[in-house]
Design a protein around this motif. Sequence first.
Motif, PDB file in Angstrom:
ATOM      1  N   VAL A 240       0.925  -1.223  -0.134  1.00 22.97           N
ATOM      2  CA  VAL A 240       0.082   0.112  -0.097  1.00 22.97           C
ATOM      3  C   VAL A 240       0.980   1.101  -0.119  1.00 22.97           C
ATOM      4  O   VAL A 240       1.849   1.195   0.777  1.00 22.97           O
ATOM      5  N   VAL A 241       0.774   2.031  -0.999  1.00 24.03           N
ATOM      6  CA  VAL A 241       1.599   3.202  -0.962  1.00 24.03           C
ATOM      7  C   VAL A 241       0.830   4.218  -1.315  1.00 24.03           C
ATOM      8  O   VAL A 241      -0.465   4.394  -2.089  1.00 24.03           O
ATOM      9  N   SER A 242       1.440   5.595  -1.221  1.00 31.44           N
ATOM     10  CA  SER A 242       0.808   6.994  -1.473  1.00 31.44           C
ATOM     11  C   SER A 242       1.022   7.267  -2.700  1.00 31.44           C
ATOM     12  O   SER A 242       2.099   7.371  -3.457  1.00 31.44           O
ATOM     13  N   PRO A 243      -0.064   7.594  -3.651  1.00 32.31           N
ATOM     14  CA  PRO A 243      -0.166   7.718  -5.005  1.00 32.31           C
ATOM     15  C   PRO A 243       0.566   9.107  -5.470  1.00 32.31           C
ATOM     16  O   PRO A 243       1.186   9.105  -6.517  1.00 32.31           O
ATOM     17  N   ASP A 244       0.571  10.190  -4.536  1.00 35.54           N
ATOM     18  CA  ASP A 244       1.211  11.383  -5.056  1.00 35.54           C
ATOM     19  C   ASP A 244       2.458  11.488  -4.780  1.00 35.54           C
ATOM     20  O   ASP A 244       3.057  12.270  -5.501  1.00 35.54           O
ATOM     21  N   GLN A 245       3.119  10.433  -4.135  1.00 35.76           N
ATOM     22  CA  GLN A 245       4.678  10.398  -4.035  1.00 35.76           C
ATOM     23  C   GLN A 245       5.214   9.214  -5.059  1.00 35.76           C
ATOM     24  O   GLN A 245       6.487   9.297  -5.553  1.00 35.76           O
ATOM     25  N   MET A 246       3.958   8.265  -5.699  1.00 33.23           N
ATOM     26  CA  MET A 246       4.514   7.340  -6.581  1.00 33.23           C
ATOM     27  C   MET A 246       5.086   8.022  -7.798  1.00 33.23           C
ATOM     28  O   MET A 246       6.223   7.455  -8.386  1.00 33.23           O
ATOM     29  N   THR A 247       4.492   8.957  -8.339  1.00 34.32           N
ATOM     30  CA  THR A 247       4.869   9.484  -9.537  1.00 34.32           C
ATOM     31  C   THR A 247       6.228  10.092  -9.706  1.00 34.32           C
ATOM     32  O   THR A 247       7.229   9.770 -10.237  1.00 34.32           O
ATOM     33  N   ALA A 248       6.441  10.657  -8.517  1.00 30.91           N
ATOM     34  CA  ALA A 248       7.897  11.411  -8.251  1.00 30.91           C
ATOM     35  C   ALA A 248       9.127  10.396  -8.104  1.00 30.91           C
ATOM     36  O   ALA A 248      10.066  10.294  -8.292  1.00 30.91           O
TER      37      ALA A 248
END
Lengths: 427, 255
Positions: A240-248
């Motif tokens: 489970v991960v945070s999507p807004d940091q995934m892109t970075a």
Amino acid sequence: MSEDTEAVDVIVVGAGLAGIACAYRLALAGRSVVLVERGTTAGSKNVSGGRLYTYALEAVEPGLTRAAPFERAVVREQIVMMDDDRSMTVSLAGPPAAAGDLPASVTVLRSRFDAWFADRAEAAGVMLATGIRVDSLLIEDGRVVGIMAGGEEMRAGVVVAADGVNSFLAREAGLVGELSAHAVGIGVKEVIALDAATIEDRFGVGPGEGAATLMLGCTAGVHGGAFLYTNSGSVSLGIVVSPDQMTASGTTTHGMLQALKAHPALRPLIAGGTTLEYAAHLVREDGWRGVPKRLARGGFLVTGEAAGFVLNLGYTVRGMDLALVSGVAAAEAIVAGGDLETAYRAALDRSGLPATMRAADGYADLMGIERLYRTYPGLVLDVVQSMFTVDARAPRPLRTQVRAAMRANHVPLRAVLRDGLVGVRSI
Amino acid sequence: MCFKWVAAEGELRVDPATRAVDASSARRKISDYDRNTIEAARVAAGSIGSELVGLTFGGPDARTGIKDALARGVDRAVHVVADEGARADGHVTAHVLAAQVRRLEDVDLVLCTEGASDTYAHETGPRLGELLGWPVVTNVRELTVEGRTLRAVRVLGADLETVECDLPALVTVVPEVAPAPIPGLRSVLGAAKKPSEQVPVADLGLPAGAVTARTTVTSFLGYVAARRRVVLADGAAQDKVDALVAGLAQDGVLR
């Protein structure tokens, strides 16, 4: 409304745990209930990590746990801290915490579990309609009076939105706004087939017993963690991960899960297994702050994940138990009558759900500490590794080792103190 | 009309090494083409004011399929429950269905799909018609009933043939016979109120020879397309491109 259509007392939208629990309790209370599900069977579209706390099943109906088709009773809890190639496992095994011989938590596979639960609800009188997509609410004079599905209207005294994390019914009813990327994590999960004996061997559990493992430091520094649960003939491995940091981060959730499967701590546990299914789901991470100010309006209320009743505590994610107890509370509120919002809040308070969620409110701050996801696992591993390192040199005092590890990981003491303060305040 | 409860073919797992097929985790469904047949039968029954009975022969798990068939427009369902572990081929299935059709009174027309989406053997319909001693019309894409006469349009490759026969008759239909609309909320809820009946196969009083399969499945393997697996890894890019073009030309892909 044409002559041949009959209204029902309640329409519940969504045959997940909240929806089924609500419909079941309403049927037991003698209400006419239609439970509408978009999937072709109850459970076919439902995704969760796979661990269920049994107190919530017992809250739906005493004795339900024993009747339920769960996978394994969790008797071993593990937390793994890892970096790219090292890991440290804290493992807790012991007598179950729950009353009697009932396991405190069990693992479930939703397709099997939900189908059973929906069957039980149907046997109690719930009218289950699967394969039906609800298009909109039917609203008259400011009151929700039914639903529209595939051009057909159906009326009810109350409509219950149990339509999951991204509830468009709650949005249409004006109770919640759009989900923000900061408020959710993305969960992906694989169910990997392994035979029962292999699982019992590798996880050190007996027949019918299982382990629940949570992992930190396996998300390439991105806010999140991973879990591994044992089922009867498979394991559920998810991240489970945070999507807004995934892109970075330049990686994908799928990529992270594949890297985790290749990690030296994980590979031997799942070796020889074949992936049976792959699923993804949004996980609310904003806790009580994400629960809407109003949970009901005339003829309508929202429950389960649709109402934000999910807790991500870092070491565990609780969704299914809160779904069950909130579904029960929704049913109790409808049976009680009067103002829905007041009755629902009272029923929720009786269930203990708001208190549980408020008690965990600070976890959002704790989970917001970036160093938790890469730096601290690495730091802890460095310290522990140096403790276990023996050579011809005189051993250095532990405090020196810790300071050296902090320097190596570029963590100033004041940052640790600040994070520690946030941590202590939040739990 | 007759329908079959089958494993969802998209969820069968084929072991890449042994090609063994695992259907244990596949969900079950009404054979895709049978959904079109139900709709065609619903329209035909409606046109002559008859009751539409859905008939299936299968294991106990076909219960869910009965609910689906009722939602799709069948007025009443009969499920002949197969014995656990017993294997049925076209011979057994046709005998069982024929015995059950005889138990229903005043049947004018039986619709079967040309083939089921699992075995696609094309034999149950014609066998059933023969056992009942009725005229059989296959490959039908259009049908109408007027009085005691059935008029059917058959597909013959690119041509169409129109056939008439007296009722009772057995018709096997192709999927184009009707669309297969997804049932709506009211149809799905209405299904729970329609009657259905489960009949153990033993109650049909069939002789042992009729319920014993005459064919035996000796192997059931996934079909894996043979691939050439040519890897052009060596040499400069130009050499690899030349080798690729030459290889494709040799196989007739490029001319």
